[in-house]
Write an enzyme that holds these catalytic residues in place. Structure first.
Site, PDB file in Angstrom:
ATOM      1  N   ASP A  25     -23.858  37.350  64.358  1.00 24.73           N
ATOM      2  CA  ASP A  25     -24.389  36.084  63.883  1.00 24.73           C
ATOM      3  C   ASP A  25     -24.737  35.247  65.118  1.00 24.73           C
ATOM      4  OD1 ASP A  25     -24.680  33.731  62.218  1.00 24.73           O
ATOM      5  OD2 ASP A  25     -22.740  33.112  63.005  1.00 24.73           O
ATOM      6  N   ASP A  27     -25.400  31.166  65.181  1.00 27.43           N
ATOM      7  CA  ASP A  27     -24.850  29.808  65.227  1.00 27.43           C
ATOM      8  C   ASP A  27     -23.342  29.807  65.023  1.00 27.43           C
ATOM      9  OD1 ASP A  27     -27.259  28.048  65.453  1.00 27.43           O
ATOM     10  OD2 ASP A  27     -27.814  29.107  63.618  1.00 27.43           O
ATOM     11  N   GLU A  72     -20.923  25.026  51.648  1.00 27.06           N
ATOM     12  CA  GLU A  72     -21.050  26.314  52.360  1.00 27.06           C
ATOM     13  C   GLU A  72     -19.680  26.869  52.753  1.00 27.06           C
ATOM     14  OE1 GLU A  72     -22.807  26.029  56.275  1.00 27.06           O
ATOM     15  OE2 GLU A  72     -22.906  28.195  56.489  1.00 27.06           O
ATOM     16  N   SER A 140     -29.404  36.090  61.945  1.00 26.83           N
ATOM     17  CA  SER A 140     -29.090  34.662  61.847  1.00 26.83           C
ATOM     18  C   SER A 140     -29.817  33.972  60.708  1.00 26.83           C
ATOM     19  CB  SER A 140     -29.485  33.977  63.164  1.00 26.83           C
ATOM     20  OG  SER A 140     -29.488  32.581  63.005  1.00 26.83           O
ATOM     21  N   ALA A 141     -29.083  33.130  60.021  1.00 24.35           N
ATOM     22  CA  ALA A 141     -29.686  32.277  58.999  1.00 24.35           C
ATOM     23  C   ALA A 141     -30.191  30.976  59.616  1.00 24.35           C
ATOM     24  CB  ALA A 141     -28.670  31.981  57.905  1.00 24.35           C
ATOM     25  N   LYS A 189     -27.033  37.537  53.940  1.00 22.29           N
ATOM     26  CA  LYS A 189     -27.215  38.275  55.191  1.00 22.29           C
ATOM     27  C   LYS A 189     -26.835  39.734  54.960  1.00 22.29           C
ATOM     28  CE  LYS A 189     -26.291  35.873  59.025  1.00 22.29           C
ATOM     29  NZ  LYS A 189     -25.588  34.977  59.969  1.00 22.29           N
ATOM     30  N   ASP A 214     -18.917  34.051  62.006  1.00 17.63           N
ATOM     31  CA  ASP A 214     -18.020  32.906  61.836  1.00 17.63           C
ATOM     32  C   ASP A 214     -17.932  32.490  60.372  1.00 17.63           C
ATOM     33  OD1 ASP A 214     -20.746  31.616  61.948  1.00 17.63           O
ATOM     34  OD2 ASP A 214     -19.501  29.843  61.593  1.00 17.63           O
TER      35      ASP A 214
HETATM   36  O1  C5P Z   1     -26.887  31.738  62.732  1.00 15.70           O
HETATM   37  P1  C5P Z   1     -26.197  31.398  61.422  1.00 15.70           P
HETATM   38  O2  C5P Z   1     -26.436  32.445  60.384  1.00 15.70           O
HETATM   39  O3  C5P Z   1     -24.776  31.059  61.616  1.00 15.70           O
HETATM   40  O4  C5P Z   1     -26.965  30.040  60.948  1.00 15.70           O
HETATM   41  C1  C5P Z   1     -26.659  29.355  59.808  1.00 15.70           C
HETATM   42  C2  C5P Z   1     -25.882  28.094  60.045  1.00 15.70           C
HETATM   43  O5  C5P Z   1     -26.769  26.990  60.167  1.00 15.70           O
HETATM   44  C3  C5P Z   1     -25.031  27.827  58.830  1.00 15.70           C
HETATM   45  O6  C5P Z   1     -23.700  28.115  59.094  1.00 15.70           O
HETATM   46  C4  C5P Z   1     -25.266  26.353  58.463  1.00 15.70           C
HETATM   47  O7  C5P Z   1     -24.092  25.575  58.501  1.00 15.70           O
HETATM   48  C5  C5P Z   1     -26.245  25.854  59.493  1.00 15.70           C
HETATM   49  N1  C5P Z   1     -27.354  25.119  58.863  1.00 15.70           N
HETATM   50  C6  C5P Z   1     -27.721  23.892  59.386  1.00 15.70           C
HETATM   51  N2  C5P Z   1     -28.763  23.192  58.823  1.00 15.70           N
HETATM   52  C7  C5P Z   1     -29.464  23.709  57.796  1.00 15.70           C
HETATM   53  C8  C5P Z   1     -29.123  24.960  57.266  1.00 15.70           C
HETATM   54  C9  C5P Z   1     -28.053  25.635  57.849  1.00 15.70           C
HETATM   55  O8  C5P Z   1     -27.086  23.439  60.344  1.00 15.70           O
HETATM   56  N3  C5P Z   1     -30.473  23.033  57.295  1.00 15.70           N
HETATM   57 MG    MG Z   2     -22.788  31.212  62.010  1.00 13.52          MG
END
Ligand code: C5P
Ligand code: MG
EC number: 3.1.3.91
Length: 276
Positions: A25, A27, A72, A140-141, A189, A214
């Protein structure tokens, strides 16, 4: 878990050496969750807080974060409950960002001006994997364009690194118009969003996977890798530690609490990859 003597060591024939791959992952896993008591930004937050977003846009994006982030990470809600709400969060945030006339040419500067930090030990991690031809898949999301820029500026975007994420689409003038699909959020994911990517091809010969995440949503990132025999799941438990500890301990093989370093991961890789 990695099991049996055959997977590690120096007296093994090359045939028995593990063929590891790393799926991570981004973030709050490769990037830091906090520093000196302050939260570090996610790739989305880097955009949200940047100078190119209007005050009204910033406020709306903050409101979304405050509403959806507790959902979340809520250990008492089911995936079925969370999934549609995550789609709602990402869609609304991407819609707002797409109204802000963000310029492709500003991204490098936006990243430079942000407070983002990679976890301590990131250079050793990327260097070790590159030197040993171990593929690193970042799943990554977050926002792909931003996270790629982060690792580029850190000088570790090597040829063995592949990223699957949400990417922005720009018009002929370099202005953001929308995000390309399929939408990746915390809880999808898995192979449902990997069609047409190099993911399975790159990892097809890998029998041992180290998975870094995480979130409980990161646990499915290795689903569908064809030759996988062993998966070592390492989880960073950053937030709401007490409430979530039990679930993390059940789901991950190793749980790192409030650890802003990649020392454990680097130690394991050193052990696996070093020939003495
Ligand atoms: O890279 P990763 O998969 O961890 O990215 C997703 C993270 O981005 C989520 O854990 C979420 O808390 C954060 N997020 C954010 N703002 C958004 C959508 C997701 O900070 N609009
Ligand atoms: Mg993350």
């Amino acid at each position: 878990m990695f099991e049996g003597e055959g997977l590690v060591g120096t007296k093994l024939s090359p045939v028995l050496k593990p063929e590891p791959g790393v799926i991570s992952d981004f973030d709050m896993t490769l990037s830091r969750f906090g520093c000196n008591g302050r939260r570090c930004p996610t790739s989305h937050n880097i955009l949200d807080n940047s100078r190119v977003i209007s005050e009204d846009g910033k406020r709306k994006l903050q409101d979304l974060l405050h509403y959806y982030y507790p959902i979340e990470i809520d250990p008492n809600r089911t995936l079925e409950e969370k999934c549609p709400l995550m789609v709602e969060w990402w869609s609304r945030a991407h819609e707002l960002l797409s109204q802000q006339k963000i310029q492709k040419g500003d991204i490098a500067q936006i990243v430079r001006e942000s407070d983002v930090m990679l976890r301590d030990g990131f250079k050793e991690l990327f260097d070790q994997l590159h030197k040993n031809n171990v593929p690193l898949f970042i799943f990554s999301a977050g926002v792909g364009d931003i996270l790629e820029e982060i690792i580029r500026q850190a000088n570790v975007f090597y040829s063995n690194v592949n990223v699957v994420s949400n990417y922005m689409d720009f018009d002929d003038n370099g202005i953001l118009t929308h995000f390309k699909g399929p939408l990746i959020h915390t809880y999808n994911k898995n192979n449902s969003v990997l069609q047409g990517t190099k993911y399975f091809q790159q990892l097809s010969t890998r029998t041992s996977i180290i998975l870094l995440g995480d979130s409980m949503g990161d646990l499915t990132m290795a689903d569908g890798v064809p030759s996988v025999e062993n998966i070592l799941k390492i989880g960073f438990l950053n937030d709401k530690v007490e409430e979530r500890r039990e679930k993390y301990l059940d789901a991950y093989d190793i749980v790192l609490e409030s650890d802003e370093t990649l020392d454990v991961v680097n130690g394991i890789l050193r052990y696996l990859l070093t020939e003495t």
